[in-house]
Each structure stands twice: as structure tokens, then as C-alpha cells.
Design an enzyme around this catalytic site. Sequence first.
Site, PDB file in Angstrom:
ATOM      1  N   CYS A  43       4.105  -3.619  -3.823  1.00  0.00           N
ATOM      2  CA  CYS A  43       4.787  -4.312  -4.908  1.00  0.00           C
ATOM      3  C   CYS A  43       4.898  -3.342  -6.086  1.00  0.00           C
ATOM      4  CB  CYS A  43       4.072  -5.568  -5.396  1.00  0.00           C
ATOM      5  SG  CYS A  43       3.955  -6.845  -4.161  1.00  0.00           S
ATOM      6  N   ARG A  56       7.619   0.893  -2.935  1.00  0.00           N
ATOM      7  CA  ARG A  56       6.376   0.117  -2.864  1.00  0.00           C
ATOM      8  C   ARG A  56       6.563  -1.235  -2.188  1.00  0.00           C
ATOM      9  NH1 ARG A  56       2.568   2.153  -6.427  1.00  0.00           N
ATOM     10  NH2 ARG A  56       1.448   0.195  -6.355  1.00  0.00           N
ATOM     11  N   TRP A  72       6.393  -6.607  -1.849  1.00  0.00           N
ATOM     12  CA  TRP A  72       6.001  -6.434  -0.444  1.00  0.00           C
ATOM     13  C   TRP A  72       5.180  -7.663  -0.125  1.00  0.00           C
ATOM     14  CZ3 TRP A  72       1.557  -5.985   2.560  1.00  0.00           C
ATOM     15  CH2 TRP A  72       1.759  -5.476   3.850  1.00  0.00           C
ATOM     16  N   ASN A 126       0.905  -7.656  -8.559  1.00  0.00           N
ATOM     17  CA  ASN A 126       0.732  -6.781  -7.392  1.00  0.00           C
ATOM     18  C   ASN A 126      -0.730  -6.915  -6.986  1.00  0.00           C
ATOM     19  OD1 ASN A 126       0.533  -4.640  -5.591  1.00  0.00           O
ATOM     20  ND2 ASN A 126       0.442  -3.096  -7.198  1.00  0.00           N
ATOM     21  N   GLY A 127      -0.985  -7.293  -5.743  1.00  0.00           N
ATOM     22  CA  GLY A 127      -2.372  -7.472  -5.291  1.00  0.00           C
ATOM     23  C   GLY A 127      -2.529  -8.785  -4.561  1.00  0.00           C
ATOM     24  N   GLU A 145       0.759  12.429  14.682  1.00  0.00           N
ATOM     25  CA  GLU A 145       1.603  12.326  13.494  1.00  0.00           C
ATOM     26  C   GLU A 145       3.087  12.240  13.890  1.00  0.00           C
ATOM     27  OE1 GLU A 145       1.320  11.512  10.578  1.00  0.00           O
ATOM     28  OE2 GLU A 145       2.999  12.363   9.496  1.00  0.00           O
ATOM     29  N   LYS A 175       5.505   9.132  12.959  1.00  0.00           N
ATOM     30  CA  LYS A 175       6.739   9.314  12.197  1.00  0.00           C
ATOM     31  C   LYS A 175       7.900   8.647  12.925  1.00  0.00           C
ATOM     32  CE  LYS A 175       5.592  10.214   9.376  1.00  0.00           C
ATOM     33  NZ  LYS A 175       4.560  10.384   8.397  1.00  0.00           N
ATOM     34  N   GLU A 186       7.582   4.657  12.893  1.00  0.00           N
ATOM     35  CA  GLU A 186       7.730   3.946  11.617  1.00  0.00           C
ATOM     36  C   GLU A 186       9.145   3.977  11.066  1.00  0.00           C
ATOM     37  OE1 GLU A 186       5.407   5.406   8.292  1.00  0.00           O
ATOM     38  OE2 GLU A 186       5.570   7.458   9.019  1.00  0.00           O
ATOM     39  N   HIS A 205      -5.243  10.057  32.396  1.00  0.00           N
ATOM     40  CA  HIS A 205      -6.172   8.924  32.467  1.00  0.00           C
ATOM     41  C   HIS A 205      -5.487   7.610  32.130  1.00  0.00           C
ATOM     42  CE1 HIS A 205      -9.450  11.699  33.064  1.00  0.00           C
ATOM     43  NE2 HIS A 205      -8.959  12.424  32.065  1.00  0.00           N
ATOM     44  N   LYS A 249       4.936   2.063   0.499  1.00  0.00           N
ATOM     45  CA  LYS A 249       4.371   3.398   0.339  1.00  0.00           C
ATOM     46  C   LYS A 249       2.899   3.369  -0.032  1.00  0.00           C
ATOM     47  CE  LYS A 249       4.936   7.868  -0.131  1.00  0.00           C
ATOM     48  NZ  LYS A 249       5.030   8.554   1.174  1.00  0.00           N
TER      49      LYS A 249
HETATM   50  C1  F6R Z   1       2.947   7.161   7.226  1.00  0.00           C
HETATM   51  C2  F6R Z   1       2.365   6.805   5.963  1.00  0.00           C
HETATM   52  C3  F6R Z   1       1.135   5.962   5.947  1.00  0.00           C
HETATM   53  C4  F6R Z   1       0.150   6.495   4.891  1.00  0.00           C
HETATM   54  C5  F6R Z   1      -1.045   5.548   4.769  1.00  0.00           C
HETATM   55  C6  F6R Z   1      -2.076   6.061   3.802  1.00  0.00           C
HETATM   56  O1  F6R Z   1       4.062   7.963   7.074  1.00  0.00           O
HETATM   57  O2  F6R Z   1       2.864   7.157   4.931  1.00  0.00           O
HETATM   58  O3  F6R Z   1       0.545   5.905   7.198  1.00  0.00           O
HETATM   59  O4  F6R Z   1      -0.251   7.765   5.265  1.00  0.00           O
HETATM   60  O5  F6R Z   1      -0.608   4.297   4.340  1.00  0.00           O
HETATM   61  O6  F6R Z   1      -1.554   6.217   2.531  1.00  0.00           O
HETATM   62  P1  F6R Z   1      -2.216   7.157   1.455  1.00  0.00           P
HETATM   63  O7  F6R Z   1      -2.146   8.537   1.958  1.00  0.00           O
HETATM   64  O8  F6R Z   1      -1.410   6.938   0.221  1.00  0.00           O
HETATM   65  O9  F6R Z   1      -3.630   6.689   1.314  1.00  0.00           O
END
Ligand code: F6R
Length: 611
Positions: free
Chosen positions: A2, A27, A73, A99-100, A484, A488, A491, A507, A606
Site C-alpha cells: 500500500c 507498492r 494492496w 498501510n498495514g 532466482e 523471475k 512472477e 530425484h 514491492k
Molecule cells: C522478487 C522480489 C521479492 C523480494 C522479497 C523481499 O523479485 O522482489 O521476492 O525479494 O519480497 O523483499 P526485500 O528485499 O525488500 O526484503
Amino acid sequence: MCGIVGYIGHRNAYDVIIKGLKRLEYRGYDSAGITLLNGSMNIYKKAGKVSDLENFAEGKDINGSVGMGHTRWATHGEPNDRNAHPHKSNNGKLSIIHNGIIENYATIKTELIKRGHVFHSDTDTEVLIHLIEEIQHKANVSLEEAVRLSLHEVVGAYAIVIISEDQQDELIVARKGSPMVIGIGEGEHFIASDATPIIEYTKNVVYLNDSEMAIVKKDSLVIKNIENVVQNPVIHELEMQLEMIEKNGYDHFMMKEIYEQPKSIYDSMRGRIRATEGLISLGGLKEYETKFKNAERIIIVACGTSWHAGLVAEYIIEEFARVPVEVEYASEFRYRNPIITENDIIIAISQSGETADTLAAIELAKSKGATIFGICNVVGSSIPRASHAGAYTHAGPEIGVASTKAFTAQVTILTLLAWSLAQIKGTLSRTRVVELLTALEAIPAKVEKALTSNEQIQKIAANFKDAPNFLYLGRGFNFPVALEGALKLKEISYIHAEGYPAAEMKHGPIALIDENMPVVVIATKGSILEKTISNIQEVKARKGIIIAIVTEGDTEVKKMADYVIEIPDTEEALVPLLATIPLQLLSYHIAIMRGCNVDQPRNLAKSVTVE
Ligand code: F6R
């Protein structure tokens, strides 16, 4: 999670807020809403993006120089118009954005319903504004006092802004567990979840601390804690520049940020190394050198992509510094009564510095006497402030929801930390450090080179845009890179993808392989390339399609792979910094070809400030 923007001053609040909300849309983008004071109190809100709110507000009264806005969000209540913030009190005089999560909202709501309150949404937030109204009238106190007393009743996390139709000259702001920044201008104040909506108006900001509230007027700012004690705000100067948060000609922030990596990796090591002298200087480490030297183990806590950076660090720290490392999902660590002692070092990694689970893991470890070293990107965020020491990644603002440049910057810092620790412990000779640092210094130019494969990768992507599944394989330092790469892809393109250590495939996951299964293998030069080649053969024997990431000049893997993407040669421990690049590009192009919004993938936000 948010985004919040508030404004009080002499400008048109609507313009400032809408522009700010667009900056904070990363956000959350389930709905957006705005409250404006212009004699009366006007509230407009709409499910969808900030642009949907703008369309909705067109032709309506959007005047006024006091207001607040929210991009959501969803946690409590589905993303629709009704649940969009702002929410109003029963008498329609007060309005809130939040937010929260208010964890005890259900109990409070039941009580308020008994007292005749009627609710119009399914959110936890609405309960708080009704509670404030109830206290204000029952106790016959000012709005500020009613907010303060209400905050003593709620359990959970919040960053809130409250506006009253009866007090057109002030905004009441408070935070606990969710970030809030106040920008100080000339006869005006700005409020936001992070500094990006503020930067074009002022560089002077105050970060609100937990359990603090602010009474914000045009010309004055009073900060108190919720025990009513006035606080002395510390004014920080923002280092961020406006260009850093704009697309600068790129179609998407994600692509811009992928292309920024030569610079962001350079910036994360700038001023911290002198390669020819074998010198590494991480300011935060200095004071805790003895702690690090004597630590019997290091625990890394993080989430998502940052957790993957932590896994890379596990390989690098154990390889060079010979200290055992455990890498933990912060969300699991915090609830499983982990064994932590005063000798433990906890490294917390987070781009945003606000991730609720990582923060909670830090608090738990701190309560047991461990030393916390935070590695974060957002300056002044909660995790660095909760840590004993740390290092900023200096990657610059990352706006694309999928993390790219933050990951490579985190790996860079963690690599420096590992080598520095190895020096402290005497497990790495000076000559070898000089070699390694020289190799690290060459990485930005090599990332630049890896980026030249973009067009080739775009062509490869076209062949796989309709694939329902992907498998990513890597070994050693490249195993976290495989994880990773898979994250990527899933998501931003919504294709199901799994990352595995290459040898683990037999396995179980090998059962998935047939002629339709694309398998991305990181098969770069190094001590276990031969083993990875055997794994490639196992895939080929089952007719799987191999997309291989190889070292420039490779001849072996090329013979068996269907598609080959080259990256420059480097030290084995530094390969993750290069091998990640083509995987980011592959995900980006596949997602774009599938018509996905790469900067704002569905259901994601984010900064994950709820647990
Ligand atoms: C994936 C991504 C998330 C963040 C995760 C942790 O691309 O961005 O998996 O890595 O939410 O966020 P931070 O690094 O801000 O603690």
C-alpha cells in the site's frame, strides 16, 4: 505494501497526490483513492490503478490544497470500490488511509457495532476510523488526542493519515511497523510511504519512528510519541535524484533497472575496495570485526530474491572465510523458536528494508543478544535502523516489482563481506584477494557485455512464450541463480517454473521432462562443469529442450544444447553476477510477449510490510 501520499500547503493537492501515487504504485495496485479538503471533504476511490482513479475523478471537484491518497494492496477485503481507501467515520467527518494490518479489528468492530456503528467495507482500516470517532465523542477530546488514544487500543502494524472536515488545516499521521516519511518544504509538507513522491519538491525529510505520530500543518510539524511526549525530529537530506525514479526512455522500469546493473554493481563497491592493494573497507564491519572474527556461525535471514542472494553468500562465505552459514526464510525463522546465542551474527538482507518478516526475525535475534548486520538498499528504512551495523547496497531506487539490480548489488556486497571476513580470519592470502578484487572490478564491464545478448535472448524468448512450465538448473554458486531465474519468470510471466540443483533433478523433477519442457541450465566454466554436463545429457536423453548459459568460448555444452547464451569468463565465485543477467532478460521478454505488466505483476507488491 500500500502506498500513502499526503499533502498540505499551497499547491493543488490532487496533482501532488496523483503524481505521488503513480510513483508508489509499485507498492500495490488493487485500488486507489483520494480525500481532498476544499471547504467540504471530497473522497474519490476506485478499484484498479491510479489511472482508473484519475478517470473517475475527471469532471469532479478536485480543488483544495490539503489531501491524501492511497494505492492499495489488498489484505482484508477483496479489491473493489467499497474496500478502496480512504474510509470514512460514521458521521462522515473523518477520513483515513492506512498501510498495514490491524490484527484485533474483529473484536473492536463487534464492540463498535454494538454501539451503533455501521460499516461500509470489509477492511480492518475502517474499524480504526470508527474507533477514533467513538473516542473523540465519548471522551470529548481533540482529534489528535482521539487518534493517540485509539492507537493504544489497536494491535498490529500501521502507517496512517487522518483528515477531518472540521480541521481543514492539519493532517494527523502515525506509524508502527510500516514506513512513513515527511518532506519539509517552504510553507508546505509532504507525507509518503517512501521518499519517491517527495523528491521533486524537497530534499529535507524526517523519517517517522515506530509509535510516533505527527501533527502536520502548512507551517508546522510536531512529532510526538504515542505517550504524548514531544520528539525532536532529525532532518535527513535525500541523496536520491529525480532521474533515478523515472523510466528515462525505457518502456519499463524493469528493463531500465536490468540495464543499470553495470552502474549499480559499480556503485555498490565504489569507495569500498582498492584492488591493487587488496583492501576492502566496509564501514559497518569495522566496529564489529571482533564479533565477526569470533562468530562460530552466521545466520542469514531474508525473503524472496534477497533470500537467493543470501544463498549465494552461503557458498561464498563458506568457501572463502570458512565460517558455517545458515540461510533462513525470515518468515520461518521468526516462528520456529530458533537457537540463537550472543555469539551469532545475523545478516539481514532486504532491498526495501521494510519486509515485515525480516524485521521480525531481526527483533527476535536481537532479543537473544545476536549481532545484526543489515544489507539494504533503501536508505533510512526500518531494517538498517533496527540493525547494529550494516552496509547499503547503493543500487539506487528499484521501482520494478521484480527485483533485478538490487539482487546483483546484494551479491556484490555479500561477496565483499565474505572476502573481508576471510581476511580478518586469515583464510585468504593478500595475493589472492588482489586477484579476486581485480576480477570484481572487471564485473561492471562484463555485465555490459552480457547485456549485448539482449536481441538473441528476445529471439529465444519468442520460442517459449507459450510454454506452460520451465525448469532451471544450476550447481554450486549457480544453484541460487537457477532459483532466482525461476522466480523471475514465474512472477512476471505467470509461467510455472522450478529451480533445482542440477543433480537433484534425477530425484523427482526428471519425471517432468519431455520434448516440450524447456530446461535452462547454467553451465559455466568451473569446478563442477563436467557434472553439470552429465545432467544436461540426462535431460537430452529424455528429449528436453536445453537453453544453456555458458562461458564465452565454450565448445562442450554447445554440442548438446538447443540454445546457447554466452557470458564473459570470470572467477567462479563471481559467475552469479553475470549468469543472472540473461535470465532476467529471458523472463522480461517472455512476459512482454505474453502481454504481462512486468513492472506491476498481478497480486504482488514491492514492499511486503505484512507478514
Ligand atoms: C522478487 C522480489 C521479492 C523480494 C522479497 C523481499 O523479485 O522482489 O521476492 O525479494 O519480497 O523483499 P526485500 O528485499 O525488500 O526484503
